[in-house]
Design a protein around this motif. Structure first.
Motif, PDB file in Angstrom:
ATOM      1  N   ALA A 101      -4.755  20.196  -9.876  1.00 28.54           N
ATOM      2  CA  ALA A 101      -4.150  19.416  -8.783  1.00 28.54           C
ATOM      3  C   ALA A 101      -3.530  18.124  -9.305  1.00 28.54           C
ATOM      4  N   LEU A 102      -2.747  18.257 -10.373  1.00 25.73           N
ATOM      5  CA  LEU A 102      -2.145  17.083 -10.998  1.00 25.73           C
ATOM      6  C   LEU A 102      -1.042  16.498 -10.127  1.00 25.73           C
ATOM      7  N   GLN A 103      -0.941  15.173 -10.159  1.00 26.94           N
ATOM      8  CA  GLN A 103       0.115  14.440  -9.474  1.00 26.94           C
ATOM      9  C   GLN A 103       0.955  13.713 -10.521  1.00 26.94           C
ATOM     10  N   THR A 104       2.226  13.476 -10.214  1.00 29.69           N
ATOM     11  CA  THR A 104       3.116  12.899 -11.216  1.00 29.69           C
ATOM     12  C   THR A 104       2.724  11.485 -11.625  1.00 29.69           C
ATOM     13  N   HIS A 105       1.944  10.794 -10.797  1.00 27.30           N
ATOM     14  CA  HIS A 105       1.513   9.447 -11.170  1.00 27.30           C
ATOM     15  C   HIS A 105       0.231   9.447 -12.001  1.00 27.30           C
ATOM     16  N   HIS A 106      -0.357  10.609 -12.209  1.00 25.76           N
ATOM     17  CA  HIS A 106      -1.626  10.684 -12.936  1.00 25.76           C
ATOM     18  C   HIS A 106      -1.455  10.336 -14.416  1.00 25.76           C
ATOM     19  N   THR A 107      -2.488   9.722 -14.973  1.00 25.38           N
ATOM     20  CA  THR A 107      -2.584   9.497 -16.411  1.00 25.38           C
ATOM     21  C   THR A 107      -3.271  10.708 -17.021  1.00 25.38           C
ATOM     22  N   ILE A 108      -2.561  11.389 -17.930  1.00 26.37           N
ATOM     23  CA  ILE A 108      -3.017  12.656 -18.501  1.00 26.37           C
ATOM     24  C   ILE A 108      -3.030  12.521 -20.020  1.00 26.37           C
ATOM     25  N   PHE A 109      -4.133  12.911 -20.649  1.00 30.83           N
ATOM     26  CA  PHE A 109      -4.226  12.908 -22.103  1.00 30.83           C
ATOM     27  C   PHE A 109      -4.344  14.342 -22.610  1.00 30.83           C
ATOM     28  N   ASP A 110      -3.399  14.720 -23.465  1.00 33.64           N
ATOM     29  CA  ASP A 110      -3.360  16.039 -24.094  1.00 33.64           C
ATOM     30  C   ASP A 110      -3.980  15.882 -25.481  1.00 33.64           C
ATOM     31  N   LEU A 111      -5.293  16.133 -25.583  1.00 31.08           N
ATOM     32  CA  LEU A 111      -6.029  15.889 -26.823  1.00 31.08           C
ATOM     33  C   LEU A 111      -5.759  16.978 -27.853  1.00 31.08           C
ATOM     34  N   CYS A 112      -5.730  16.564 -29.123  1.00 34.29           N
ATOM     35  CA  CYS A 112      -5.465  17.503 -30.226  1.00 34.29           C
ATOM     36  C   CYS A 112      -4.196  18.296 -29.910  1.00 34.29           C
ATOM     37  N   CYS A 113      -3.140  17.575 -29.603  1.00 30.31           N
ATOM     38  CA  CYS A 113      -1.922  18.166 -29.032  1.00 30.31           C
ATOM     39  C   CYS A 113      -1.046  18.877 -30.044  1.00 30.31           C
ATOM     40  N   ALA A 114      -1.314  18.693 -31.363  1.00 30.29           N
ATOM     41  CA  ALA A 114      -0.487  19.294 -32.411  1.00 30.29           C
ATOM     42  C   ALA A 114       0.977  18.866 -32.241  1.00 30.29           C
ATOM     43  N   PHE A 115       1.896  19.831 -32.067  1.00 34.28           N
ATOM     44  CA  PHE A 115       3.301  19.437 -31.921  1.00 34.28           C
ATOM     45  C   PHE A 115       3.678  19.172 -30.468  1.00 34.28           C
ATOM     46  N   ALA A 116       2.668  18.991 -29.616  1.00 38.92           N
ATOM     47  CA  ALA A 116       2.826  18.399 -28.273  1.00 38.92           C
ATOM     48  C   ALA A 116       3.707  19.210 -27.332  1.00 38.92           C
TER      49      ALA A 116
END
Length: 261
Positions: A51-66
């Motif tokens: 249920a992500l919202q565009t204003h959310h702070t999101i961390f993609d951990l161990c993202c490699a080439f993202a």
């Protein structure tokens, strides 16, 4: 908590494999060919289930080439940050985004000790089997506790982990062709330590070669949910794939969502 046997010794340069393997271009040659449709499928699933919202702070951990960071940003989730310990992979991610006329947020950091405030994130992602690299179960638990720490109460987490299914553990030898090299991987499974070991040789078109090894602990779903609970999470949903298929004893993939209460 039971500890598996230690992973292989450090590489000749003194660093563990999960640092040395992600220097240079070898990882990109092996795994940099994910098609955009697969990434779009992943992100569509994650944005719905978390249920992500565009204003959310999101961390993609161990993202490699993202790739997930980039797709989330492209969809308007501009407070997404890809975090990885490999500066080479982050540089590649930034250059790829720039070539597409885009900009993504990236942070060079160790997931075991993130330079982030307590409770600063709405969501944390740990995808594409980027868990189980460390030598012991307690160290793996420490990664989950760090993810829990940076989440706000009510914040959500998603993990994508391969199970010790015969499709994975019985892979044997396979060859992968990249843009500039051919990579041969010898995959073996150690049932005593529950680690999937890979010995990799990459032969580049210019005649050079490099070799590497890796050793990843594969958890069955019950073990992974136990670790999540030990870290403080409440498990919300579990699936056997990004198509939301049910998780069964025959699932080769384990997708799990959880939240910080």
């Amino acid at each position: 908590m039971t500890q598996p046997a230690p992973a292989p010794a450090p590489t000749p340069d003194g660093d563990p494999w999960w640092i040395s393997n992600y220097r240079g271009t070898g990882y990109l040659e092996r795994y940099g060919s994910h098609d955009g449709a697969t990434t779009r499928r992943d992100v569509a699933f994650l944005t719905t289930r978390l249920a992500l919202q565009t204003h959310h702070t999101i961390f993609d951990l161990c993202c490699a080439f993202a790739r997930h960071t980039a797709e989330l940003t492209r969809r308007g989730y501009t407070h997404t940050t890809g975090i990885d310990l490999s500066q080479d992979l982050l540089d590649h991610a930034a250059a790829t985004a720039a070539a597409d006329g885009e900009r993504i947020n990236l942070l060079h950091a160790d997931v075991r000790g993130l330079p982030l405030d307590d409770g600063c994130a709405d969501a944390v992602l740990l995808l594409f089997n980027s868990f189980g690299f460390l030598d012991t179960t307690d160290e793996d638990l420490g990664v989950l506790r760090e993810a829990f720490r940076v989440l706000r109460p009510g914040g959500r987490m998603a993990m994508d982990h391969f199970t010790p299914h015969p499709d994975t553990t019985g892979m044997g030898t396979r060859t992968v062709r990249g843009d500039r090299a051919e990579t041969a991987q010898q995959v073996t499974w150690d049932p005593a330590t529950r680690r999937l070991n890979r010995h990799t040789t990459t032969a580049y078109d210019d005649g050079t070669t490099d070799t590497s090894h890796s050793s990843v602990r594969l958890y069955i779903p019950a073990e992974l949910t136990e670790l999540l609970h030990a870290a403080g999470f409440v498990v919300d949903e579990q699936f056997g794939g990004y198509d939301a298929r049910p998780l069964t004893a025959d699932s080769s993939r384990h997708l799990v969502t959880a939240h910080r209460p």
